[in-house]
Write a protein that holds these residues in place. Structure first.
Motif, PDB file in Angstrom:
ATOM      1  N   THR A 127      -9.904   9.163  -9.190  1.00  0.00           N
ATOM      2  CA  THR A 127      -8.473   9.314  -8.929  1.00  0.00           C
ATOM      3  C   THR A 127      -8.201   8.869  -7.505  1.00  0.00           C
ATOM      4  N   GLY A 128      -6.941   8.592  -7.189  1.00  0.00           N
ATOM      5  CA  GLY A 128      -6.651   8.258  -5.804  1.00  0.00           C
ATOM      6  C   GLY A 128      -5.479   7.331  -5.630  1.00  0.00           C
ATOM      7  N   VAL A 129      -5.289   6.939  -4.376  1.00  0.00           N
ATOM      8  CA  VAL A 129      -4.169   6.070  -4.010  1.00  0.00           C
ATOM      9  C   VAL A 129      -4.665   4.970  -3.071  1.00  0.00           C
ATOM     10  N   ASN A 130      -3.795   3.996  -2.867  1.00  0.00           N
ATOM     11  CA  ASN A 130      -4.111   2.906  -1.947  1.00  0.00           C
ATOM     12  C   ASN A 130      -3.738   3.269  -0.522  1.00  0.00           C
ATOM     13  N   PRO A 188      -2.632   1.064   3.128  1.00  0.00           N
ATOM     14  CA  PRO A 188      -2.269  -0.311   3.504  1.00  0.00           C
ATOM     15  C   PRO A 188      -3.505  -1.142   3.851  1.00  0.00           C
ATOM     16  N   GLY A 189      -4.573  -0.475   4.311  1.00  0.00           N
ATOM     17  CA  GLY A 189      -5.787  -1.192   4.686  1.00  0.00           C
ATOM     18  C   GLY A 189      -6.716  -1.486   3.531  1.00  0.00           C
ATOM     19  N   GLY A 190      -6.450  -0.972   2.348  1.00  0.00           N
ATOM     20  CA  GLY A 190      -7.350  -1.268   1.236  1.00  0.00           C
ATOM     21  C   GLY A 190      -7.051  -0.420   0.018  1.00  0.00           C
ATOM     22  N   LYS A 191      -7.540  -0.910  -1.107  1.00  0.00           N
ATOM     23  CA  LYS A 191      -7.257  -0.308  -2.410  1.00  0.00           C
ATOM     24  C   LYS A 191      -8.087   0.968  -2.645  1.00  0.00           C
ATOM     25  N   ASN A 192      -7.472   1.976  -3.204  1.00  0.00           N
ATOM     26  CA  ASN A 192      -8.172   3.204  -3.625  1.00  0.00           C
ATOM     27  C   ASN A 192      -9.035   3.807  -2.521  1.00  0.00           C
ATOM     28  N   LEU A 193      -8.600   3.676  -1.278  1.00  0.00           N
ATOM     29  CA  LEU A 193      -9.432   4.186  -0.177  1.00  0.00           C
ATOM     30  C   LEU A 193      -9.328   5.694  -0.034  1.00  0.00           C
ATOM     31  N   ILE A 194      -8.290   6.295  -0.650  1.00  0.00           N
ATOM     32  CA  ILE A 194      -8.085   7.736  -0.540  1.00  0.00           C
ATOM     33  C   ILE A 194      -8.096   8.314  -1.940  1.00  0.00           C
ATOM     34  N   GLY A 195      -8.970   9.277  -2.190  1.00  0.00           N
ATOM     35  CA  GLY A 195      -9.017   9.812  -3.543  1.00  0.00           C
ATOM     36  C   GLY A 195     -10.095  10.843  -3.734  1.00  0.00           C
ATOM     37  N   ALA A 196     -10.346  11.142  -4.999  1.00  0.00           N
ATOM     38  CA  ALA A 196     -11.338  12.160  -5.335  1.00  0.00           C
ATOM     39  C   ALA A 196     -11.968  11.832  -6.680  1.00  0.00           C
ATOM     40  N   PHE A 197     -13.190  12.285  -6.887  1.00  0.00           N
ATOM     41  CA  PHE A 197     -13.757  12.325  -8.224  1.00  0.00           C
ATOM     42  C   PHE A 197     -13.274  13.630  -8.860  1.00  0.00           C
ATOM     43  N   HIS A 198     -12.506  13.511  -9.920  1.00  0.00           N
ATOM     44  CA  HIS A 198     -11.986  14.717 -10.574  1.00  0.00           C
ATOM     45  C   HIS A 198     -11.816  14.376 -12.052  1.00  0.00           C
ATOM     46  N   GLN A 199     -12.651  14.960 -12.882  1.00  0.00           N
ATOM     47  CA  GLN A 199     -12.678  14.590 -14.295  1.00  0.00           C
ATOM     48  C   GLN A 199     -11.540  15.262 -15.063  1.00  0.00           C
ATOM     49  N   PRO A 200     -10.920  14.522 -15.994  1.00  0.00           N
ATOM     50  CA  PRO A 200      -9.875  15.121 -16.827  1.00  0.00           C
ATOM     51  C   PRO A 200     -10.481  16.075 -17.857  1.00  0.00           C
ATOM     52  N   VAL A 201      -9.626  16.856 -18.510  1.00  0.00           N
ATOM     53  CA  VAL A 201     -10.110  17.708 -19.604  1.00  0.00           C
ATOM     54  C   VAL A 201     -10.174  16.921 -20.908  1.00  0.00           C
ATOM     55  N   GLY A 202      -9.577  15.732 -20.913  1.00  0.00           N
ATOM     56  CA  GLY A 202      -9.625  14.900 -22.105  1.00  0.00           C
ATOM     57  C   GLY A 202      -8.808  13.637 -21.904  1.00  0.00           C
ATOM     58  N   VAL A 203      -9.052  12.661 -22.771  1.00  0.00           N
ATOM     59  CA  VAL A 203      -8.294  11.409 -22.737  1.00  0.00           C
ATOM     60  C   VAL A 203      -7.765  11.155 -24.145  1.00  0.00           C
ATOM     61  N   LEU A 204      -6.463  10.928 -24.245  1.00  0.00           N
ATOM     62  CA  LEU A 204      -5.814  10.680 -25.527  1.00  0.00           C
ATOM     63  C   LEU A 204      -5.250   9.268 -25.476  1.00  0.00           C
ATOM     64  N   ALA A 205      -5.983   8.314 -26.044  1.00  0.00           N
ATOM     65  CA  ALA A 205      -5.547   6.918 -25.999  1.00  0.00           C
ATOM     66  C   ALA A 205      -4.744   6.611 -27.256  1.00  0.00           C
ATOM     67  N   ASP A 206      -3.438   6.677 -27.118  1.00  0.00           N
ATOM     68  CA  ASP A 206      -2.534   6.467 -28.252  1.00  0.00           C
ATOM     69  C   ASP A 206      -2.206   4.977 -28.338  1.00  0.00           C
ATOM     70  N   THR A 207      -2.862   4.289 -29.279  1.00  0.00           N
ATOM     71  CA  THR A 207      -2.711   2.828 -29.339  1.00  0.00           C
ATOM     72  C   THR A 207      -1.298   2.411 -29.761  1.00  0.00           C
ATOM     73  N   SER A 208      -0.534   3.327 -30.346  1.00  0.00           N
ATOM     74  CA  SER A 208       0.832   2.943 -30.724  1.00  0.00           C
ATOM     75  C   SER A 208       1.684   2.644 -29.485  1.00  0.00           C
ATOM     76  N   THR A 209       1.301   3.202 -28.336  1.00  0.00           N
ATOM     77  CA  THR A 209       2.087   2.938 -27.125  1.00  0.00           C
ATOM     78  C   THR A 209       1.907   1.507 -26.630  1.00  0.00           C
ATOM     79  N   LEU A 210       0.879   0.816 -27.123  1.00  0.00           N
ATOM     80  CA  LEU A 210       0.674  -0.567 -26.679  1.00  0.00           C
ATOM     81  C   LEU A 210       1.746  -1.496 -27.245  1.00  0.00           C
ATOM     82  N   ALA A 211       2.488  -1.025 -28.265  1.00  0.00           N
ATOM     83  CA  ALA A 211       3.522  -1.862 -28.886  1.00  0.00           C
ATOM     84  C   ALA A 211       4.569  -2.306 -27.871  1.00  0.00           C
ATOM     85  N   THR A 212       4.842  -1.436 -26.894  1.00  0.00           N
ATOM     86  CA  THR A 212       5.897  -1.765 -25.930  1.00  0.00           C
ATOM     87  C   THR A 212       5.342  -2.331 -24.629  1.00  0.00           C
TER      88      THR A 212
END
Lengths: 362, 362
Positions: free
Chosen positions: B145-148, B150-174
């Motif tokens: 996880t994290g943010v950019n 100005p000096g570089g990408k993803n330089l500020i962040g944390a390792f923090h695992q989600p409780v789950g991932v729900l990949a709803d392929t129907s959302t790819l329609a839009t």
């Protein structure tokens, strides 16, 4: 000449780190070489502490390249904006994932330097060199880092353990009296929570501590760190027992937030908060009244505040609601069965809390 | 009606969590009840995705109280300031340590919602509901996880695992075509790193993917997540193998930073970056030229950029220096021995890197 008075180890699930307590440790280059690898580092301090100790520490760190950032001094600067400043310096100086951050200062410096280390490149190493009594006995140990939010204390942060803690007791020589007393509040806390014998020792030796007797201070720091290290080892992420270390803090954080972190020192708010917890425990019939009296006397002798006169009971109650120990909307508190016997509980009548806040703010 | 196409588990040292891939999953209240407890939550989305899917998801989450914050859309808003906004909403609504954050959106939303969850009260739970192909195959899995800065990408962040991932392929329609193509860059990456068979499958099935064939998309997402889950399980904190997932990213992050995160989509920059890595590998005699040609052809067919014409080679080189894989000042790169055989290495002549950058920006 440096002298090591005591050395402890914080044992975690996946690693361990040392706490070293003694005199002139931050001038001891060989000791530093033992603790941290030879590499460039960022020294984070503040405008009060840096003029006193940064030069000595930097010399002891030679030949490392030391970049320094001096933060403004005070709890009111413990914000995300100040942490961003540390992060900017890390980026600007192109520190890599192998960066080392060294925190030289009190609890505010340590909390922010540690949080910046936790977030920079998703986590780099940091060393704590606490220079206040409060930081030496409490905030530098255990890996709690973070900043305040206008809505509440320490609401933004991370668990991120340091690579070591170097408690240089010689830095206490320049600590203002008021801050020494504030630090004693956290020392007294350890006695109250789990160590009645230590509470008795503090009653016997408070005058020596206030007179900054070196041996008394080293003993109090050692025994405090020992208790904290044991509790953290058993419960690093505060799933249970570690919450006891927050005795007085739910009340205290509300006092600090109600006064915008400007009037009360953290330790002062904790002192009054611990007494509130004891008074509420007595009100519930849990803790004998004479024990509450002993605590009040000890805090008074230490020159610490024992009531929140002038603040609003209702406002404090509302601010307590944002505490991190809230579960399902209900505030859990650390209360006392006796001196040396704290418990975390949500099992109390709201009226007892309201009466306690009213009495203390009257 | 929801349909589960595949289910995977990310196995970590101390816990595990599911990745569920399928159609209309975010409308499936029973599935959500299985994954997360019945409690109040903060739904983080953005101004593009929320109007399309937030209402359906909120209905499926009933009777939970759902507080929502819609962030501005785009990589240029992936900053600490935007994360602070999420934290403000958490504080204002008095969420406790038992809070749950749900990220509904692409990689930017997931990275920021996850980082806010990592920092709020030193860590609360979050669920990923990725709605872009890139987020479904990559950023929502693995706990980065994290943010950019100005000096570089993803330089500020944390390792923090989600409780789950729900990949709803129907959302790819839009999903806009350009973003679908950007997501394919990360899909191609898995083939390149470790799965030559999958790379061959992609060459065969690219047209079906571009035509959004549901079965082809579900297969590509499943196989991508499988590879990512395996690598994350073996190396959660990126001490070694996980770095391979950054193939093309050191080059790509420099492209993004050089254009202030405004011009190139992340996946587009990764596409060009992967080709740069392959070209440099060929220049070093490590990867056969015909394989580099296969990659270039596949990227072109996917409508992805294959060079950084117009950017400055020297500026890109300087920006690469702040990469998180820098060790002792030296940039380590993911290079290719072949399609399906990536290696992390710092062992290359600087001239080969300079020549690669010059050729690509010419």
């Amino acid at each position: 000449m440096s002298t090591i008075a005591a050395q402890l180890t914080v044992e975690l699930a996946d690693r361990r780190y040392p706490i070293i307590i003694g005199n002139h440790l931050s001038a001891d280059g060989l000791l530093l070489d033992d603790m941290i690898p030879q590499r460039d580092l960022l020294l984070v301090s503040n405008t009060t502490v840096a003029p006193l100790y940064a030069e000595t520490l930097t010399a002891a760190l030679a030949p490392r390249r030391v970049v320094r950032v001096d933060l403004p001094d005070g709890e009111s600067y413990k914000t995300l904006v100040t942490v961003q400043r540390i992060l900017d310096v890390l980026v600007t100086n192109r520190f890599g994932r192998d960066a080392l951050v060294v925190a030289l200062g009190g609890g505010v410096v340590g909390d922010m330097a540690g949080f910046a280390a936790a977030c920079y490149q998703r986590g780099v190493a940091y060393l704590q060199v606490p220079t206040s009594l409060l930081a030496q006995v409490d905030s530098s140990v255990g890996g709690k880092t973070g900043v305040n939010h206008p809505g509440g204390k320490n609401l933004i942060g991370a668990f991120h353990q340091p690579v070591g803690v170097l408690a240089d007791t010689s830095t206490l020589a320049t600590l203002p009296d008021r801050e020494l007393r504030a630090g004693l509040a956290e020392v007294i806390k350890y006695g109250l929570i789990i160590d009645a014998g230590f509470f008795g020792w503090l009653e016997q030796n408070l005058d020596a501590l206030l007179a900054r007797d070196a041996a008394a201070l080293a003993y109090a720091i050692h025994r405090s760190c020992q208790t904290k290290a044991q509790i953290v080892a058993r419960d690093e992420r505060e799933q249970g027992e570690r919450a006891l270390l927050n005795l007085g803090h739910t009340f205290g954080h509300a006092i600090e937030a109600a006064t915008s972190y400007q009037t009360w020192l953290h330790g002062e708010a904790v002192a009054t908060g611990m007494l509130m917890a004891a008074q509420m425990s007595a009100r519930l019939g849990w803790c004998p009244a004479p024990q509450v009296e002993r605590l009040a006397r000890l805090l008074e002798r230490a020159g610490l505040p024992t009531n929140a006169t002038g603040l609003g009971a209702a406002e404090l109650r509302a601010l307590m609601q944002i505490d991190k120990k809230v579960a399902a909307g209900h505030v859990r508190l650390i209360l006392l069965k006796d001196i040396g016997a704290a418990v975390l509980t949500g099992d109390y009548p709201e009226a007892a809390l309201a009466a306690t806040l009213s009495a203390s703010t009257a």
